[in-house]
Design a protein around this motif. Sequence first.
Motif, mmCIF file in Angstrom:
data_model
loop_
_atom_site.group_PDB
_atom_site.id
_atom_site.type_symbol
_atom_site.label_atom_id
_atom_site.label_comp_id
_atom_site.label_asym_id
_atom_site.label_seq_id
_atom_site.Cartn_x
_atom_site.Cartn_y
_atom_site.Cartn_z
ATOM 1 N N ASP A 52 51.235 46.779 43.662
ATOM 2 C CA ASP A 52 51.074 47.995 42.847
ATOM 3 C C ASP A 52 50.849 47.637 41.373
ATOM 4 O O ASP A 52 50.016 48.245 40.700
ATOM 5 C CB ASP A 52 52.321 48.889 42.944
ATOM 6 C CG ASP A 52 52.406 49.596 44.296
ATOM 7 O OD1 ASP A 52 51.428 49.547 45.068
ATOM 8 O OD2 ASP A 52 53.466 50.200 44.567
ATOM 9 N N GLU A 55 47.347 46.097 40.953
ATOM 10 C CA GLU A 55 46.310 47.128 41.058
ATOM 11 C C GLU A 55 46.136 47.899 39.755
ATOM 12 O O GLU A 55 45.012 48.224 39.363
ATOM 13 C CB GLU A 55 46.647 48.110 42.201
ATOM 14 C CG GLU A 55 46.118 47.667 43.543
ATOM 15 C CD GLU A 55 44.635 47.311 43.507
ATOM 16 O OE1 GLU A 55 44.331 46.089 43.514
ATOM 17 O OE2 GLU A 55 43.786 48.213 43.444
ATOM 18 N N LEU A 56 47.267 48.198 39.112
ATOM 19 C CA LEU A 56 47.195 48.910 37.835
ATOM 20 C C LEU A 56 46.459 48.046 36.801
ATOM 21 O O LEU A 56 45.624 48.544 36.042
ATOM 22 C CB LEU A 56 48.611 49.268 37.353
ATOM 23 C CG LEU A 56 48.701 49.987 36.005
ATOM 24 C CD1 LEU A 56 47.995 51.343 36.048
ATOM 25 C CD2 LEU A 56 50.176 50.183 35.605
ATOM 26 N N VAL A 58 44.202 45.752 37.409
ATOM 27 C CA VAL A 58 42.778 45.692 37.768
ATOM 28 C C VAL A 58 42.082 46.970 37.303
ATOM 29 O O VAL A 58 41.010 46.938 36.693
ATOM 30 C CB VAL A 58 42.616 45.524 39.304
ATOM 31 C CG1 VAL A 58 41.169 45.714 39.733
ATOM 32 C CG2 VAL A 58 43.123 44.152 39.754
ATOM 33 N N GLU A 59 42.733 48.093 37.580
ATOM 34 C CA GLU A 59 42.161 49.388 37.217
ATOM 35 C C GLU A 59 41.946 49.481 35.705
ATOM 36 O O GLU A 59 40.856 49.844 35.252
ATOM 37 C CB GLU A 59 43.158 50.455 37.675
ATOM 38 C CG GLU A 59 42.570 51.810 37.942
ATOM 39 C CD GLU A 59 43.682 52.741 38.424
ATOM 40 O OE1 GLU A 59 43.990 52.687 39.630
ATOM 41 O OE2 GLU A 59 44.239 53.494 37.597
ATOM 42 N N GLU A 60 42.960 49.123 34.941
ATOM 43 C CA GLU A 60 42.846 49.209 33.479
ATOM 44 C C GLU A 60 41.779 48.249 32.956
ATOM 45 O O GLU A 60 40.993 48.591 32.080
ATOM 46 C CB GLU A 60 44.196 48.877 32.811
ATOM 47 C CG GLU A 60 45.220 49.986 32.974
ATOM 48 C CD GLU A 60 46.557 49.666 32.294
ATOM 49 O OE1 GLU A 60 46.683 48.593 31.657
ATOM 50 O OE2 GLU A 60 47.475 50.502 32.411
ATOM 51 N N ASN A 62 39.124 46.929 34.570
ATOM 52 C CA ASN A 62 37.766 47.331 34.927
ATOM 53 C C ASN A 62 37.324 48.594 34.187
ATOM 54 O O ASN A 62 36.161 48.727 33.812
ATOM 55 C CB ASN A 62 37.644 47.511 36.442
ATOM 56 C CG ASN A 62 37.594 46.158 37.157
ATOM 57 O OD1 ASN A 62 37.284 45.131 36.534
ATOM 58 N ND2 ASN A 62 37.904 46.146 38.442
ATOM 59 N N ALA A 63 38.267 49.502 33.939
ATOM 60 C CA ALA A 63 37.928 50.726 33.204
ATOM 61 C C ALA A 63 37.536 50.385 31.767
ATOM 62 O O ALA A 63 36.738 51.081 31.140
ATOM 63 C CB ALA A 63 39.107 51.694 33.208
ATOM 64 N N LYS A 71 33.114 43.002 36.605
ATOM 65 C CA LYS A 71 34.321 43.623 37.170
ATOM 66 C C LYS A 71 35.151 42.541 37.863
ATOM 67 O O LYS A 71 34.613 41.560 38.360
ATOM 68 C CB LYS A 71 33.930 44.683 38.207
ATOM 69 C CG LYS A 71 33.202 45.875 37.608
ATOM 70 C CD LYS A 71 34.124 47.064 37.559
ATOM 71 C CE LYS A 71 33.466 48.366 37.199
ATOM 72 N NZ LYS A 71 32.955 48.515 35.848
ATOM 73 N N LYS A 73 37.702 41.558 40.955
ATOM 74 C CA LYS A 73 38.055 42.049 42.298
ATOM 75 C C LYS A 73 39.199 41.193 42.825
ATOM 76 O O LYS A 73 39.084 39.965 42.885
ATOM 77 C CB LYS A 73 36.826 41.908 43.196
ATOM 78 C CG LYS A 73 37.101 42.065 44.659
ATOM 79 C CD LYS A 73 36.512 43.350 45.181
ATOM 80 C CE LYS A 73 36.893 43.593 46.625
ATOM 81 N NZ LYS A 73 37.362 44.928 46.877
ATOM 82 N N LYS A 299 50.334 56.742 37.608
ATOM 83 C CA LYS A 299 49.572 56.380 38.811
ATOM 84 C C LYS A 299 50.399 56.537 40.090
ATOM 85 O O LYS A 299 49.906 57.008 41.096
ATOM 86 C CB LYS A 299 49.074 54.931 38.675
ATOM 87 C CG LYS A 299 48.192 54.444 39.821
ATOM 88 C CD LYS A 299 47.508 53.135 39.435
ATOM 89 C CE LYS A 299 46.973 52.349 40.613
ATOM 90 N NZ LYS A 299 45.873 52.989 41.330
ATOM 91 N N TYR A 312 51.985 43.125 37.259
ATOM 92 C CA TYR A 312 51.078 43.630 36.223
ATOM 93 C C TYR A 312 50.868 42.566 35.145
ATOM 94 O O TYR A 312 49.729 42.256 34.771
ATOM 95 C CB TYR A 312 51.692 44.896 35.628
ATOM 96 C CG TYR A 312 50.927 45.498 34.477
ATOM 97 C CD1 TYR A 312 49.825 46.322 34.703
ATOM 98 C CD2 TYR A 312 51.315 45.253 33.157
ATOM 99 C CE1 TYR A 312 49.130 46.887 33.643
ATOM 100 C CE2 TYR A 312 50.628 45.813 32.091
ATOM 101 C CZ TYR A 312 49.539 46.631 32.335
ATOM 102 O OH TYR A 312 48.857 47.182 31.287
#
Length: 381
Positions: A52, A55-56, A58-60, A62-63, A71, A73, A299, A312
């Motif tokens: 978890d 993932e946060l 990665v999301e931040e 890539n955004a 990107k 992965k 999230k 993280y």
Amino acid sequence: MLTRRLFTAGLTSLFVLALASSGCGKKSDEIPVGAYLSLSGSDSTFGTDTRDGIELAVEETNAAGGIKGRKVKVLYEDDKSTTQEASQKVRQLIDRDKVVAILGEVASSRSLAGGLIANTSKVPMVTPSSTAVEVTKGREWVFRTCFTDDAQGEVAAKFVKNEMKKNKVGVFYAAQDTYSSGLARSFKDEFKKLGGEIVVDKGYQKGETNYTTYLNELKAAGPEVIFVPNYYNEMVQIARQAKQVGLDGSRFVGGDGWDSANLIEGAGAELEGAYFTNHYAPDVPWPNSKKFLAAFQGKYKHEPSSLSAQGYDAAMLLFDAIGRATEVTPEAIRKALAETKDFQGATGTMSMDADRNANKPIVVVQIKGKKFVYATQVMAH
Ligand code: PHE
């Protein structure tokens, strides 16, 4: 008819080939990072909580445009909480998926196994939470974004002796487990150095379910505090059975392996008042932790565990190193990781030392009203 079909099929595959080689699918442009974790099995919350947090990150990342315009992965592999699968999964990630770096594991025994493969294959690995000293020792390609058990044992011993003001202590640990026995050892060494007395010292078999005989022996020795550096799943059983033999849960002190919502659910009441050393607590008074806490709660709609915060941070620190690396290759990333200085994480500000361990504060957490509550922080050395 047949020839026509063959002809069409031929054309289609040609088209697919052309697409793939032109990079139109964008997929080939992603930076592949591997993660091996205990997503199932005995320590499953360690793995899923860590994922978890990753993932946060990665999301931040890539955004915000990714790393060097690409990107990132993360490919996840479940080692089912076993060392054997940990080695296999790391090999797969390297040989089959050609990852440029690896995140994992949580448990020291599995990071030792997986780290051996990463190190000999010359692919950098960053463990978010494995604290046993041996994990990074002599392994140029293995890093950690947490403190070591030498530091953790020292802080726990000082806390018991100087803050709790206890002098007679018992130690109870999983004898064959790298983490549990190593942390017990460093605690004992430091506690004795401080002038304290270890009145009982017991190792149990990992996977044991009935601890009553041990607990009666511990109780008979009359320790003021019992240090139990194990994982949450075993601690739940121990705390429940301790209550039955009349050992008060507030007498227990643990290490970071206690961090799991399952500990609170399973034995939160029994362990009321107990302390343990950790990497993080949702209410740590650090500015970066607040930002992370808000993003995580947004999230996932619940508070992050220490494992999520560590996942993280490990991912963010690795992505930062990939960004600083002269090129996206394992060797250049390894170099950038080693040069990490004052990285601002949710679990504190960290720099990589010469032995590839992060230098950072250790948090003492208390179990209060079925919650993990920040008590204090200590810088180890
Ligand atoms: N430090 C433990 C180990 O090395 C793993 C762990 C970290 C467990 C943080 C819980 C929280 O095995």
